[in-house]
Design a protein around this motif. Sequence first.
Motif: not given
Length: 580
Positions: A210, A248, A250-251, A255
Motif C-alpha cells: 500500500a 490494502q 483502505w490503506k 494514504g
Amino acid sequence: MGFNIEFLAKKLQEIAERTSKGTELWILKSLQIDFNLATLGVSFLIFIAFAALFLRSGVFVVGYILSDTLLYTESAYREAHGQWPGLNFLGGGAGALWWLPLALTYKLTGDLVASIPISFVAFASAVFVLSAYIAWTRLSAVIGCLVICFCSILVMAPWEIGSAISPWGSTHTTAASGYNKLGFTLVLIASLLAVDPKSARQRTAARWDAVFALVCFGLAFYLKMPFGLGVAGMVCLWASMLTKDRLQVWKFMAGVAVLFAVVELAIPGLNAAYIREMAMYAQIQPALDLYAIVRVIFQTGPEILVVGVLPVLALATQGLCKWSEFLFFFALVAGSIVLLTVSTGGANLVAPLAVAVVALSVLARQSKTLLNRAPLWAAAVAFAFGFWTYFFPAANAIVRHNWYAGRSAPIENMPRSYSSLRVPSEIDLKPMIAAFDNRLSGADAYAAARSKVPLSTINALFVNEYAFTLTDLPNAQLLCGIAKERTAILDTANVSSSLLGLQPVGGYTWAQFMRGYSESVHWPSDKMFLDVECLFDPKLPDNPAARDGLWLVYGAMIRDSFREVGETEFWRVFVRNDKR
C-alpha cells in the motif's frame, strides 16, 4: 567406406534437438532464479553507468523541441522563486512535482540548463527504487533486472516518448514530454502489483504494498493528473480483485487523503488550483475524444496486439487468466490509449508492457507443469518486443546526447544560468540571420528568413534559430526603460524571467494556442499578464500559432494598455502606458 549422408543428417538433427532442449532448459532456469541482492547490485551498476554517461558532459544539448526545454527551465525558475503552477502561472498541465528537482538543483548550482540531466537522474533514481521493490517482492532475477533497467533508463533518457525513433537511428535530444515518460512508467510499475508476491516475500508485500502504491500515485498525480488517476485506477482494481488482502485498498485510500492534506498544508490552495487548471484544459481538449482514441488504436495496433493481446492469449490457453485478471489487463491497455490521447501526441504504449511482464512471470513459475511451452515463448516474445521498442531508443538517446556534447556549440551571450545550453554545430545560420539585416518589419524579416537555404523544416535548425534570437533579448530589454524588471514574451514559452534573471511576473510560462488556452477558454488578462510592464513580441517566434493566438485573445488589451516603443533585430517591444 562411402559417405553416409543420412547418418550425418540424423546426427545433426540429434545435436540440434539436444542443443535446443538444453537452451530451453537454461532459459527456463534463468527465468526461475530469484531476484536477490546480487541481481540488485548488477541492476544498480547498469543504472550508474548510464547516469554517469548522461551527466558526464555537464551540459544539455537540444536538438529537438526547444520550447519544451525552455518551459522546463522557466517553470523551475519560478518554483525556485516561490511560484507554483495553477496558483501563479499556467505551466502546460504538468504538476508542481515535475519542476521541483530542477528548481532545487538550480538553487544549489545556479545553472538551470546543467541541472536538467541531474533532475532527470533524480526521477530515474526514484523509479529505480520503486521498480526494485517490485522485482524484490515479485519477479525473477532476469525479468526483474530487465524491468529495473528498462524503467529507470527510459525515465532518464532525454527524448520525447511520442517520437517514432529507430533504436539505432538518429535521436534528437530534448527535455520535452519527460513527464509523459515518467507518468506511463509509473502506471507500468504500479500495474506489476498484479504479479503474486513470492512466498518468501509475502510478509514484506503485505506490509509495504500500500505504501508503494501511494508513492506511485503521489508521484504520478503531482506530475500530471491523468497519470495519477491511471495509477489510482490500477491500484484499486488490483486491491479489490487480484489480492485477498482487502485491507490494502483502505490503506491506500487513507494514504491518499493524508497526502492531499499534507500538500495543502505545505502549499495552501495548490490542490484546488491544480484541479481548476486541468478542468480548463479539459474544456479546450475533451478528456474523451473518440476520434483521437480510434486514431491511437490504429497507430498502436502492432504494439497492442503483441504487448497487450498476445500475453493474455498465452495465459488463457493454459487456464491461467481469470475474468478479473482479464479485466485488469483490458483496463491497463484501454486506459493507456486514453492517456495517449490527452497526454502526448505520440503513438507509443509503454504501460501495457506490464501485461507481458505479468504473463511471463506467471508462466515461468508454472513452466514445470506446462505440457506445451509455446505460451511461455509467446509471452517472452511480447516482452522482448516491448523491451526492444522502448528500451533501446531510450538507451540510444543517452549515448547520442553524450555524442552530441562533443559536436555542439555554446550560444554566445547567453546568461550564466543558460550557459550550459548547447545546440548542434553542423548547421550554418549565417544565411538565415542575414535575412534580418535592415528589416524592421517582423513579418518581412520572418518571410525573408524562411526564403533562405536551408529551409527551416529541420527541427535542429529551427532550434538554433530561436536560440539565437534569445541572445538579442537583453538589447530588447534596454528599450523597456523603467519597466525593464517586469517582462514577458509573447510566445509558446514565456522565458524572459529566467533568461534575464528577473523576479517572475505574469500568469503563464506556457501559452500553446488551442492546447493551453483558446479564444473562449483562457485566464483573464489581469491574471495572465499580472504585473507585466514590458512585452517582447518575437519577429521569429518559436511557435507562430502561439504568438498569433496570444494576439488574438489578448490583443485588444495589449493595444489599449501598452504602446510600442521600438524594435531590435529580432523583437518588437511594448511598454505599459503608465510606465512612460
